[in-house]
Design a protein around this motif. Structure first.
Motif, PDB file in Angstrom:
ATOM      1  N   UNK A 181       0.863  -1.175   0.000  1.00 29.93           N
ATOM      2  CA  UNK A 181       0.000   0.000   0.000  1.00 29.93           C
ATOM      3  C   UNK A 181       0.901   1.227   0.000  1.00 29.93           C
ATOM      4  N   UNK A 182       0.593   2.166  -0.895  1.00 25.23           N
ATOM      5  CA  UNK A 182       1.362   3.405  -1.013  1.00 25.23           C
ATOM      6  C   UNK A 182       0.417   4.561  -0.700  1.00 25.23           C
ATOM      7  N   UNK A 183       0.788   5.393   0.240  1.00 28.37           N
ATOM      8  CA  UNK A 183      -0.034   6.536   0.617  1.00 28.37           C
ATOM      9  C   UNK A 183      -0.330   7.408  -0.605  1.00 28.37           C
ATOM     10  N   UNK A 184      -1.594   7.746  -0.784  1.00 24.96           N
ATOM     11  CA  UNK A 184      -1.995   8.613  -1.895  1.00 24.96           C
ATOM     12  C   UNK A 184      -1.283   9.963  -1.791  1.00 24.96           C
ATOM     13  N   UNK A 185      -1.092  10.450  -0.568  1.00 20.64           N
ATOM     14  CA  UNK A 185      -0.448  11.743  -0.367  1.00 20.64           C
ATOM     15  C   UNK A 185       1.067  11.702  -0.567  1.00 20.64           C
TER      16      UNK A 185
END
Length: 99
Positions: free
Chosen positions: A49-53
């Motif tokens: 999972x990669x932070x959208x921000x």
């Protein structure tokens, strides 16, 4: 778009104009077990999972307002396909390892 992770906690954006692909590449010197990359959570050997921000803050991001719009559209498409973890505000990414 490729999120590239290196040893020492270095993360950069590769192929930033390719909004059709999204993956995380762990380079040979990367040590994934150390949680070295803030905003990135490895779920298993194949998914992260990669932070959208996080993505817009990475080195390699074009300094272009049009990029922001296209990134937002990519996130919307990912949401439609179930690739967004709403609780963690993150995009699911396929993990590849480079040797």
């Amino acid at each position: 778009m490729i999120i590239e992770c290196f040893g020492g906690g270095i993360v950069r954006l590769g192929e930033p104009l390719d909004f059709r692909r999204f993956k995380l590449v762990l380079h040979a010197d990367a040590a994934p077990g150390t949680e070295a990359w803030p905003g990135i959570t490895l779920l298993d050997d194949r998914d992260a999972l990669v932070s959208i921000d996080l993505v817009p803050t990475l080195a390699g991001r074009p300094d272009d307002a049009g990029w922001d719009q296209r990134y937002a559209e990519m996130v919307d498409k990912a949401r439609e396909h179930g690739w967004i973890d709403a609780e963690r505000h993150a995009i699911r990414a396929h993990v590849e390892r480079m040797s």
